[in-house]
Design an enzyme around this catalytic site. Structure first.
Site, PDB file in Angstrom:
ATOM      1  N   CYS A   1     -29.850   0.367   8.259  1.00 50.38           N
ATOM      2  CA  CYS A   1     -30.038   0.335   9.720  1.00 50.38           C
ATOM      3  C   CYS A   1     -28.945   1.132  10.436  1.00 50.38           C
ATOM      4  CB  CYS A   1     -29.983  -1.105  10.242  1.00 50.38           C
ATOM      5  SG  CYS A   1     -31.349  -2.126   9.744  1.00 50.38           S
TER       6      CYS A   1
ATOM      7  N   ARG B   1     -20.094   0.470  11.191  1.00 51.32           N
ATOM      8  CA  ARG B   1     -20.089  -0.252   9.912  1.00 51.32           C
ATOM      9  C   ARG B   1     -19.310   0.493   8.820  1.00 51.32           C
ATOM     10  NH1 ARG B   1     -25.888  -3.006   8.460  1.00 51.32           N
ATOM     11  NH2 ARG B   1     -26.213  -4.157  10.360  1.00 51.32           N
TER      12      ARG B   1
END
Length: 421
Positions: free
Chosen positions: A117, A122
């Protein structure tokens, strides 16, 4: 590319079984690489990311044995290559989880930088720094993380996570299981999925304590042995179906789940007006036909309200009585579903990391597009209560995290069908 067509207006009513947790199954599958015998993992969900992880093992020379209940037996002793190639890794962020186990067990690893995603940055730097603290030598070049253990293997280390990272905690905990000496992980993630992984490691003979707190201690052992382990239930799937029931004013009982890992979500559903009863492995929600009340939500690491339920509560607030603020503190760029909900008539204003949602009585069906896994769930929930038909495109995002979503919703009375693209 498949699409979902949902005709809104049906009140959900009935019972469904909750699947195993993807976010627990993936690290547990990665951890099987640490073992020097066959390991069987049960209650795996039928999901694309799980299939990709099993395919990755096949590519490495391991031949997983899968039964009809989707238990899988893995014997890592047959491994032939220590490379996780880009064409598999690019679709799944969790592939980074094989890095720690491979370096710990086989002394080296080469893992492509992951995909998945598109939410926030991240970074994988916590994984790299944690392994470096244990003596690994790591280079990032050509889109690959190349790691080598020092002579004599990884060494136990004290490591502080400067931001809470679930996969970072899991990766370093797995590597530490076979490292020499004691490792202490501070500011560790406390999620139930981390606890599930620790329980699995201990079932194989590891010495992990403190999982579920912010300090995890691992005393390295020389080898890990065979085990059978059943993956925990999916708390986000559980919460998603409960919100769907609340939004439609319905009554749903979810079975094979665990109410204790979902307390922050259940509290917000009670605040929204739901009547909730729980047993040891089931939860029943009943709205008695009422419209929910808007609630304020702030995401934060476990045991607070989970970021993976944020989008679903925006959908709840969109048709609720009153106005609710939803504050996202975990990931940036996680309100992409809001612009699709606008197409259905929702009244939502985004200011920085806050969405102010003013409920309206009815949404209208429209063509919309899923942008990530949890955003797609919010579109399905809104479509269930909208007037007319909603066409949801790019549902491969949904298939990454929800097993048989249309079959489960059909069992509850929803008018939903999948059509080929």
């Amino acid at each position: 590319m498949d699409k979902l067509i949902i005709t809104g207006g049906a009140r959900l009513d009935g019972e469904i079984r909750i699947s195993g947790a993807k976010n627990s199954a993936l690290p547990i599958l990665a951890a099987t690489l640490l073992c020097d015998g066959p390991v069987t993992v049960g209650n795996l969900p039928h999901l694309h990311d799980i299939t990709t992880m099993i395919e990755l093992f096949g590519r490495m020379g391991i031949e997983p044995v899968i039964d009809e209940k989707l238990s899988v037996e893995i014997d890592p002793r047959t491994i032939k290559t220590l490379i996780a190639p880009y064409e598999l890794v690019k679709t799944m962020r969790a592939s980074i989880l094989v890095l720690g186990p491979m370096v710990a067990r086989f002394g080296e690893a080469e893992v492509a930088l992951p995909g998945g995603c598109a939410i926030g940055s991240r970074p994988v730097d916590l994984h790299i720094r944690g392994l470096e603290a244990m003596g690994a030598v790591i280079d990032v070049e050509g889109g690959y993380i190349k790691a080598k253990a020092p002579e004599g293997g990884l060494r136990g280390a004290h490591f502080f996570f400067d931001t809470v990272s679930v996969t970072g905690t899991e990766n370093i905990m797995m590597a530490a299981a076979l490292a020499k000496g004691r490792s202490v992980l501070q500011n560790a993630a406390r999620e139930p999925e981390v606890v599930d992984l620790a329980n699995f490691l201990n079932a194989m003979g590891a010495k992990v304590s403190g999982a579920g707190t912010d300090t995890i201690t691992i005393d390295g052992v020389e080898r890990l042995g065979s085990a059978f382990y059943k993956v925990m239930p999916d708390r986000i799937e559980t919460g998603t179906y409960l919100v769907a029931a609340a939004v439609t004013g319905g009554r749903v009982k979810v079975k094979d789940t665990d109410p204790t890992i979902l307390e922050a979500v259940l509290e917000k559903l009670r605040e929204a007006g739901a009547e909730i009863t729980c047993g040891e492995d089931w939860i029943e929600l009943n709205m008695h036909g009422k419209r929910p009340k808007a609630v304020n939500v702030r995401t934060a690491p476990y045991p607070a309200f989970p970021t993976d339920m944020q989008a679903q509560f925006i959908s709840l607030n969109a048709i609720a009585e009153g106005t609710g603020a939803v504050i996202e503190t975990i990931f940036e760029n996680r309100f992409m579903h809001v612009y699709e909900l606008h197409r259905m008539g929702a009244h939502i204003q985004v200011e920085g990391n806050t969405a102010i949602v003013t409920g309206i009585e009815t949404l209208k069906g429209a063509p919309v597009m899923a942008t990530d896994l949890r955003a797609s769930a919010s579109l399905v929930i809104s479509a269930l209560v909208a007037q007319g038909d909603t066409l949801i495109d790019r549902i491969y995002h949904i298939d990454r995290g929800y097993e048989c979503i249309e079959e489960k919703l059909q069992m509850l009375g929803a008018k939903i069908r999948r059509v080929p693209g």
